[in-house]
Design a protein around this motif. Structure first.
Motif, PDB file in Angstrom:
ATOM      1  N   TRP A  19     -24.920 -31.223  27.217  1.00  0.00           N
ATOM      2  CA  TRP A  19     -25.086 -29.787  27.079  1.00  0.00           C
ATOM      3  C   TRP A  19     -25.112 -29.439  25.600  1.00  0.00           C
ATOM      4  CZ3 TRP A  19     -20.747 -32.039  29.297  1.00  0.00           C
ATOM      5  CH2 TRP A  19     -19.628 -32.102  28.486  1.00  0.00           C
ATOM      6  N   LYS A  20     -25.764 -28.353  25.316  1.00  0.00           N
ATOM      7  CA  LYS A  20     -25.746 -27.837  23.955  1.00  0.00           C
ATOM      8  C   LYS A  20     -24.479 -27.007  23.815  1.00  0.00           C
ATOM      9  CE  LYS A  20     -30.742 -27.528  23.650  1.00  0.00           C
ATOM     10  NZ  LYS A  20     -31.881 -26.629  23.579  1.00  0.00           N
ATOM     11  N   LEU A  21     -23.812 -27.150  22.695  1.00  0.00           N
ATOM     12  CA  LEU A  21     -22.547 -26.459  22.501  1.00  0.00           C
ATOM     13  C   LEU A  21     -22.678 -24.952  22.651  1.00  0.00           C
ATOM     14  CD1 LEU A  21     -20.921 -28.459  19.574  1.00  0.00           C
ATOM     15  CD2 LEU A  21     -20.555 -28.674  22.029  1.00  0.00           C
ATOM     16  N   ASP A  22     -23.756 -24.387  22.107  1.00  0.00           N
ATOM     17  CA  ASP A  22     -23.904 -22.935  22.205  1.00  0.00           C
ATOM     18  C   ASP A  22     -24.122 -22.502  23.660  1.00  0.00           C
ATOM     19  OD1 ASP A  22     -26.424 -24.149  22.029  1.00  0.00           O
ATOM     20  OD2 ASP A  22     -27.354 -22.388  21.143  1.00  0.00           O
ATOM     21  N   ASP A  23     -24.822 -23.346  24.457  1.00  0.00           N
ATOM     22  CA  ASP A  23     -25.003 -23.017  25.876  1.00  0.00           C
ATOM     23  C   ASP A  23     -23.679 -23.081  26.624  1.00  0.00           C
ATOM     24  OD1 ASP A  23     -27.724 -22.703  25.504  1.00  0.00           O
ATOM     25  OD2 ASP A  23     -28.223 -24.725  26.222  1.00  0.00           O
ATOM     26  N   LEU A  24     -22.880 -24.097  26.333  1.00  0.00           N
ATOM     27  CA  LEU A  24     -21.573 -24.246  26.971  1.00  0.00           C
ATOM     28  C   LEU A  24     -20.670 -23.048  26.668  1.00  0.00           C
ATOM     29  CD1 LEU A  24     -19.591 -26.182  28.509  1.00  0.00           C
ATOM     30  CD2 LEU A  24     -18.877 -26.952  26.250  1.00  0.00           C
ATOM     31  N   VAL A  25     -20.615 -22.665  25.413  1.00  0.00           N
ATOM     32  CA  VAL A  25     -19.768 -21.538  25.011  1.00  0.00           C
ATOM     33  C   VAL A  25     -20.286 -20.237  25.613  1.00  0.00           C
ATOM     34  CG1 VAL A  25     -18.982 -20.165  23.035  1.00  0.00           C
ATOM     35  CG2 VAL A  25     -18.899 -22.671  22.950  1.00  0.00           C
ATOM     36  N   ARG A  26     -21.593 -20.033  25.578  1.00  0.00           N
ATOM     37  CA  ARG A  26     -22.177 -18.812  26.132  1.00  0.00           C
ATOM     38  C   ARG A  26     -21.900 -18.709  27.636  1.00  0.00           C
ATOM     39  NH1 ARG A  26     -26.320 -18.633  23.352  1.00  0.00           N
ATOM     40  NH2 ARG A  26     -27.504 -20.294  24.365  1.00  0.00           N
ATOM     41  N   ARG A  27     -22.102 -19.812  28.348  1.00  0.00           N
ATOM     42  CA  ARG A  27     -21.862 -19.801  29.799  1.00  0.00           C
ATOM     43  C   ARG A  27     -20.383 -19.597  30.094  1.00  0.00           C
ATOM     44  NH1 ARG A  27     -24.978 -23.524  33.961  1.00  0.00           N
ATOM     45  NH2 ARG A  27     -26.512 -21.943  33.472  1.00  0.00           N
ATOM     46  N   SER A  28     -19.521 -20.219  29.308  1.00  0.00           N
ATOM     47  CA  SER A  28     -18.081 -20.046  29.492  1.00  0.00           C
ATOM     48  C   SER A  28     -17.682 -18.592  29.273  1.00  0.00           C
ATOM     49  CB  SER A  28     -17.320 -20.962  28.534  1.00  0.00           C
ATOM     50  OG  SER A  28     -15.942 -20.811  28.716  1.00  0.00           O
ATOM     51  N   ASP A  29     -18.205 -17.990  28.226  1.00  0.00           N
ATOM     52  CA  ASP A  29     -17.916 -16.578  27.963  1.00  0.00           C
ATOM     53  C   ASP A  29     -18.359 -15.706  29.134  1.00  0.00           C
ATOM     54  OD1 ASP A  29     -16.865 -17.174  25.484  1.00  0.00           O
ATOM     55  OD2 ASP A  29     -18.604 -16.464  24.354  1.00  0.00           O
ATOM     56  N   ASP A  30     -19.530 -15.998  29.683  1.00  0.00           N
ATOM     57  CA  ASP A  30     -20.079 -15.219  30.787  1.00  0.00           C
ATOM     58  C   ASP A  30     -19.218 -15.363  32.045  1.00  0.00           C
ATOM     59  OD1 ASP A  30     -22.060 -13.608  32.119  1.00  0.00           O
ATOM     60  OD2 ASP A  30     -22.924 -15.451  32.949  1.00  0.00           O
ATOM     61  N   ILE A  31     -18.866 -16.594  32.384  1.00  0.00           N
ATOM     62  CA  ILE A  31     -18.085 -16.834  33.595  1.00  0.00           C
ATOM     63  C   ILE A  31     -16.662 -16.310  33.454  1.00  0.00           C
ATOM     64  CG2 ILE A  31     -17.085 -18.684  35.017  1.00  0.00           C
ATOM     65  CD1 ILE A  31     -19.737 -20.196  34.563  1.00  0.00           C
ATOM     66  N   ALA A  32     -16.087 -16.421  32.270  1.00  0.00           N
ATOM     67  CA  ALA A  32     -14.705 -15.981  32.045  1.00  0.00           C
ATOM     68  C   ALA A  32     -14.529 -14.476  32.225  1.00  0.00           C
ATOM     69  CB  ALA A  32     -14.227 -16.409  30.667  1.00  0.00           C
ATOM     70  N   THR A  33     -15.607 -13.725  32.301  1.00  0.00           N
ATOM     71  CA  THR A  33     -15.466 -12.282  32.541  1.00  0.00           C
ATOM     72  C   THR A  33     -14.874 -12.001  33.918  1.00  0.00           C
ATOM     73  OG1 THR A  33     -17.731 -12.062  33.375  1.00  0.00           O
ATOM     74  CG2 THR A  33     -17.379 -11.670  31.002  1.00  0.00           C
ATOM     75  N   ALA A  34     -14.898 -12.987  34.814  1.00  0.00           N
ATOM     76  CA  ALA A  34     -14.299 -12.818  36.139  1.00  0.00           C
ATOM     77  C   ALA A  34     -12.802 -13.129  36.130  1.00  0.00           C
ATOM     78  CB  ALA A  34     -15.006 -13.714  37.156  1.00  0.00           C
ATOM     79  N   ALA A  35     -12.292 -13.585  35.005  1.00  0.00           N
ATOM     80  CA  ALA A  35     -10.868 -13.923  34.889  1.00  0.00           C
ATOM     81  C   ALA A  35     -10.040 -12.652  34.723  1.00  0.00           C
ATOM     82  CB  ALA A  35     -10.650 -14.825  33.678  1.00  0.00           C
ATOM     83  N   PRO A  36      -8.749 -12.750  35.031  1.00  0.00           N
ATOM     84  CA  PRO A  36      -7.875 -11.624  34.704  1.00  0.00           C
ATOM     85  C   PRO A  36      -8.013 -11.319  33.211  1.00  0.00           C
ATOM     86  CG  PRO A  36      -6.705 -13.226  36.056  1.00  0.00           C
ATOM     87  CD  PRO A  36      -8.024 -13.846  35.668  1.00  0.00           C
ATOM     88  N   PRO A  37      -8.041 -10.055  32.834  1.00  0.00           N
ATOM     89  CA  PRO A  37      -8.322  -9.687  31.441  1.00  0.00           C
ATOM     90  C   PRO A  37      -7.424 -10.370  30.413  1.00  0.00           C
ATOM     91  CG  PRO A  37      -8.308  -7.746  32.838  1.00  0.00           C
ATOM     92  CD  PRO A  37      -7.873  -8.897  33.691  1.00  0.00           C
ATOM     93  N   ARG A  95     -14.395 -22.831  23.144  1.00  0.00           N
ATOM     94  CA  ARG A  95     -14.975 -23.125  21.833  1.00  0.00           C
ATOM     95  C   ARG A  95     -14.313 -24.367  21.219  1.00  0.00           C
ATOM     96  NH1 ARG A  95     -15.948 -18.021  22.684  1.00  0.00           N
ATOM     97  NH2 ARG A  95     -17.708 -16.973  21.724  1.00  0.00           N
ATOM     98  N   ALA A  96     -12.991 -24.439  21.326  1.00  0.00           N
ATOM     99  CA  ALA A  96     -12.283 -25.592  20.780  1.00  0.00           C
ATOM    100  C   ALA A  96     -12.682 -26.873  21.520  1.00  0.00           C
ATOM    101  CB  ALA A  96     -10.776 -25.365  20.869  1.00  0.00           C
ATOM    102  N   TRP A  97     -12.721 -26.814  22.865  1.00  0.00           N
ATOM    103  CA  TRP A  97     -13.069 -27.986  23.660  1.00  0.00           C
ATOM    104  C   TRP A  97     -14.492 -28.446  23.360  1.00  0.00           C
ATOM    105  CZ3 TRP A  97     -16.575 -28.899  27.729  1.00  0.00           C
ATOM    106  CH2 TRP A  97     -16.376 -30.113  28.395  1.00  0.00           C
ATOM    107  N   ALA A  98     -15.398 -27.503  23.152  1.00  0.00           N
ATOM    108  CA  ALA A  98     -16.808 -27.835  22.898  1.00  0.00           C
ATOM    109  C   ALA A  98     -16.979 -28.662  21.633  1.00  0.00           C
ATOM    110  CB  ALA A  98     -17.639 -26.552  22.811  1.00  0.00           C
ATOM    111  N   VAL A  99     -16.065 -28.512  20.698  1.00  0.00           N
ATOM    112  CA  VAL A  99     -16.152 -29.297  19.463  1.00  0.00           C
ATOM    113  C   VAL A  99     -15.151 -30.452  19.456  1.00  0.00           C
ATOM    114  CG1 VAL A  99     -17.121 -27.410  18.108  1.00  0.00           C
ATOM    115  CG2 VAL A  99     -14.640 -27.724  18.177  1.00  0.00           C
ATOM    116  N   GLY A 100     -14.559 -30.754  20.616  1.00  0.00           N
ATOM    117  CA  GLY A 100     -13.701 -31.924  20.743  1.00  0.00           C
ATOM    118  C   GLY A 100     -12.230 -31.697  20.529  1.00  0.00           C
TER     119      GLY A 100
END
Length: 158
Positions: free
Chosen positions: A65-83, A94-99
């Motif tokens: 995966w491309k790091l920016d795609d992973l972070v973008r998708r994570s940000d999008d999905i995390a909107t369903a999390a408790p605030p 973001r931290a995990w995406a860079v190891g």
């Protein structure tokens, strides 16, 4: 006493992943409602195993995966999390995406519900990246069926 069937921790773990795959905050909340401390730990353990399996499949398949795609998708999905978890999950992704896995470990050690949400988001992100939405939901159903078969069938020779 209710006639409704008891939901197992596996049911809850898979339901929270499905909720995140659909970006459905109500489904996420419902999947985890009423868990006690040991239930949170069991759901976390199940999700951790599913996350490891998903990562292994991606590696075996040679999918990256491309790091920016992973972070973008994570940000999008995390909107369903408790605030109160949404920002923490975005930072951990973001931290995990860079190891750097330290943010994820730190959260799981001090806040098991937060670790459950973070892990479920991670599974959804990777599963959607690997299989797409329909394919990922099919994989979750197959996993559930296989786990049922293992739980309900005696081991060979028993």
């Amino acid at each position: 006493m209710s006639d409704a069937p008891q939901r197992t921790c596996r049911d809850r773990a898979l339901s929270v992943v499905r909720g995140y795959a659909h970006k459905d905050a109500a489904a996420v909340q419902e999947a985890l409602a009423g868990l006690d401390a040991s239930g949170w730990i069991e759901v976390y353990a199940l999700l951790t195993g599913l996350l490891r399996s998903t990562i292994s499949i991606m590696e075996l398949a040679g999918r990256h995966w491309k790091l920016d795609d992973l972070v973008r998708r994570s940000d999008d999905i995390a909107t369903a999390a408790p605030p109160h978890y949404e920002f923490a999950m975005a930072e951990a992704a973001r931290a995990w995406a860079v190891g750097d896995e330290s943010a994820m470990r730190a959260l799981s050690c001090r806040d098991v519900p937060g670790a459950v949400h973070m892990t479920a988001v991670g599974i959804a992100v990777l599963g959607l990246t690997l299989w797409g939405k329909a394919g990922f939901l099919d994989v979750i159903e197959e996993f559930d069926a296989a786990a049922d078969a293992l739980a309900n069938d005696p081991a060979p020779g028993v």
